[in-house]
Design a protein around this motif. Structure first.
Motif, short mmCIF file in Angstrom:
data_model
loop_
_atom_site.label_atom_id
_atom_site.label_comp_id
_atom_site.label_asym_id
_atom_site.label_seq_id
_atom_site.Cartn_x
_atom_site.Cartn_y
_atom_site.Cartn_z
N LYS A 1 -52.50 42.40 64.65
CA LYS A 1 -52.80 40.98 64.43
C LYS A 1 -51.70 40.32 63.63
O LYS A 1 -51.29 39.20 63.93
CB LYS A 1 -54.13 40.82 63.68
CG LYS A 1 -55.34 40.91 64.54
CD LYS A 1 -56.57 40.60 63.72
CE LYS A 1 -57.76 40.42 64.61
NZ LYS A 1 -58.96 40.09 63.85
N ARG A 2 -51.23 41.00 62.62
CA ARG A 2 -50.16 40.46 61.79
C ARG A 2 -48.88 40.30 62.62
O ARG A 2 -48.15 39.32 62.47
CB ARG A 2 -49.91 41.36 60.58
CG ARG A 2 -51.05 41.29 59.57
CD ARG A 2 -50.89 42.28 58.45
NE ARG A 2 -49.83 41.90 57.53
CZ ARG A 2 -49.45 42.65 56.51
NH1 ARG A 2 -50.03 43.81 56.27
NH2 ARG A 2 -48.48 42.24 55.71
N TRP A 3 -48.60 41.27 63.48
CA TRP A 3 -47.42 41.21 64.33
C TRP A 3 -47.51 40.01 65.28
O TRP A 3 -46.55 39.26 65.45
CB TRP A 3 -47.25 42.50 65.12
CG TRP A 3 -46.11 42.43 66.08
CD1 TRP A 3 -46.18 42.33 67.43
CD2 TRP A 3 -44.72 42.43 65.76
NE1 TRP A 3 -44.93 42.26 67.98
CE2 TRP A 3 -44.01 42.33 66.97
CE3 TRP A 3 -44.01 42.51 64.57
CZ2 TRP A 3 -42.62 42.30 67.02
CZ3 TRP A 3 -42.62 42.48 64.63
CH2 TRP A 3 -41.94 42.38 65.84
N ARG A 4 -48.66 39.83 65.90
CA ARG A 4 -48.84 38.71 66.81
C ARG A 4 -48.69 37.37 66.08
O ARG A 4 -48.09 36.44 66.60
CB ARG A 4 -50.21 38.79 67.50
CG ARG A 4 -50.26 39.86 68.55
CD ARG A 4 -51.58 39.81 69.31
NE ARG A 4 -51.70 40.98 70.14
CZ ARG A 4 -52.64 41.89 70.04
NH1 ARG A 4 -53.60 41.75 69.13
NH2 ARG A 4 -52.67 42.93 70.84
N ALA A 5 -49.23 37.29 64.88
CA ALA A 5 -49.11 36.06 64.09
C ALA A 5 -47.64 35.81 63.73
O ALA A 5 -47.16 34.68 63.82
CB ALA A 5 -49.96 36.15 62.83
N TYR A 6 -46.94 36.86 63.34
CA TYR A 6 -45.51 36.72 63.04
C TYR A 6 -44.75 36.25 64.27
O TYR A 6 -43.93 35.33 64.19
CB TYR A 6 -44.92 38.05 62.53
CG TYR A 6 -43.44 38.13 62.78
CD1 TYR A 6 -42.55 37.39 62.01
CD2 TYR A 6 -42.94 38.90 63.83
CE1 TYR A 6 -41.19 37.42 62.28
CE2 TYR A 6 -41.58 38.93 64.09
CZ TYR A 6 -40.71 38.20 63.32
OH TYR A 6 -39.37 38.22 63.59
N ARG A 7 -45.00 36.87 65.42
CA ARG A 7 -44.29 36.50 66.65
C ARG A 7 -44.55 35.04 67.02
O ARG A 7 -43.64 34.34 67.46
CB ARG A 7 -44.68 37.41 67.83
CG ARG A 7 -44.17 38.84 67.72
CD ARG A 7 -42.66 38.97 67.64
NE ARG A 7 -42.05 38.34 68.80
CZ ARG A 7 -40.87 37.71 68.79
NH1 ARG A 7 -40.16 37.63 67.71
NH2 ARG A 7 -40.39 37.16 69.88
N ALA A 8 -45.76 34.56 66.81
CA ALA A 8 -46.08 33.16 67.09
C ALA A 8 -45.28 32.25 66.16
O ALA A 8 -44.76 31.21 66.58
CB ALA A 8 -47.57 32.91 66.95
N ARG A 9 -45.17 32.64 64.91
CA ARG A 9 -44.40 31.86 63.94
C ARG A 9 -42.92 31.84 64.32
O ARG A 9 -42.26 30.80 64.26
CB ARG A 9 -44.58 32.43 62.54
CG ARG A 9 -45.97 32.23 61.99
CD ARG A 9 -46.18 32.97 60.69
NE ARG A 9 -45.31 32.44 59.63
CZ ARG A 9 -45.13 33.06 58.48
NH1 ARG A 9 -45.73 34.22 58.21
NH2 ARG A 9 -44.35 32.52 57.56
N ALA A 10 -42.39 32.99 64.70
CA ALA A 10 -40.98 33.08 65.08
C ALA A 10 -40.71 32.23 66.33
O ALA A 10 -39.70 31.54 66.41
CB ALA A 10 -40.59 34.54 65.33
N ALA B 1 -42.19 29.58 67.22
CA ALA B 1 -42.31 28.16 66.89
C ALA B 1 -41.06 27.60 66.20
O ALA B 1 -40.93 26.39 66.06
CB ALA B 1 -43.54 27.93 66.01
N LEU B 2 -40.15 28.46 65.78
CA LEU B 2 -38.92 28.01 65.12
C LEU B 2 -38.01 27.30 66.12
O LEU B 2 -38.05 27.61 67.32
CB LEU B 2 -38.17 29.20 64.52
CG LEU B 2 -38.81 29.88 63.32
CD1 LEU B 2 -38.11 31.20 63.02
CD2 LEU B 2 -38.79 28.97 62.10
N PRO B 3 -37.18 26.37 65.65
CA PRO B 3 -36.18 25.75 66.54
C PRO B 3 -35.31 26.84 67.16
O PRO B 3 -35.10 27.90 66.55
CB PRO B 3 -35.37 24.86 65.61
CG PRO B 3 -36.27 24.59 64.45
CD PRO B 3 -37.11 25.83 64.29
N GLY B 4 -34.79 26.57 68.34
CA GLY B 4 -34.05 27.57 69.13
C GLY B 4 -33.03 28.41 68.40
O GLY B 4 -33.05 29.63 68.50
#
Length: 125
Positions: A18-27, A29-32
Motif C-alpha cells: 500500500k505504501r509503495w502504491r501511494a508513493y508511486r502515485a505521488r511520483a 503526479a510530479l511534473p515530467g
C-alpha cells in the motif's frame, strides 16, 4: 498460525505494498522532469541499496516528500541533487541502510545521465 499471527503477517505483506502504491502515485503526479529524476534515483536505490521493506517504504516516501517540496518551492533539480547525483543518492540512502553496496560504474553513469536529462527539461507535465 493463529489469527493474530496471520493478521500480523498479512499486515506486513500488504502494508509495504500500500505504501509503495501511494508513493508511486505521488511520483507519477510530479511534473515530467521531476518525475524523470525521481524515477532515476528510485531505480538506482532499488538495485543497489540493501534495505528491509519498512526502510524501503520510508526511503521512497521521503524521496517523494523531498521532490514535492522542491516543486512547491520552485527548486530546480540540480538544487536538490547537486552536480553529482550519485553522491546525492548514496548520501540519501545512508539514512536507510546500514551497509554500502557495490554499484557498477554503468549504474552510476545511467543515474548521472538521467538526472542531466531531467535537469535540462522544462518543468511541465
Amino acid at each position: 498460525m493463529s489469527d493474530a499471527e496471520n493478521s500480523g503477517f498479512i499486515a506486513k505483506m500488504i502494508g509495504p505494498k500500500k505504501r509503495w502504491r501511494a508513493y508511486r502515485a505521488r511520483a507519477k503526479a510530479l511534473p515530467g522532469n521531476y518525475r524523470t529524476a525521481v524515477e532515476a534515483i528510485e531505480r538506482y536505490l532499488m538495485h543497489f541499496v540493501p534495505t528491509d521493506a519498512d526502510s524501503n517504504a520510508s526511503m521512497f516516501e521521503d524521496l517523494a516528500d523531498l521532490f514535492e517540496q522542491a516543486v512547491a518551492d520552485g527548486t530546480p533539480i540540480r538544487g536538490i541533487v547537486g552536480q553529482d547525483p550519485v553522491e546525492f543518492a548514496d548520501a540519501f540512502a545512508q539514512n536507510y541502510s546500514e551497509g554500502g553496496a557495490y554499484v557498477p560504474a554503468s549504474a552510476r553513469k545511467r543515474l548521472t545521465d538521467d538526472i542531466e536529462r531531467a535537469a535540462n527539461e522544462k518543468t511541465g507535465d
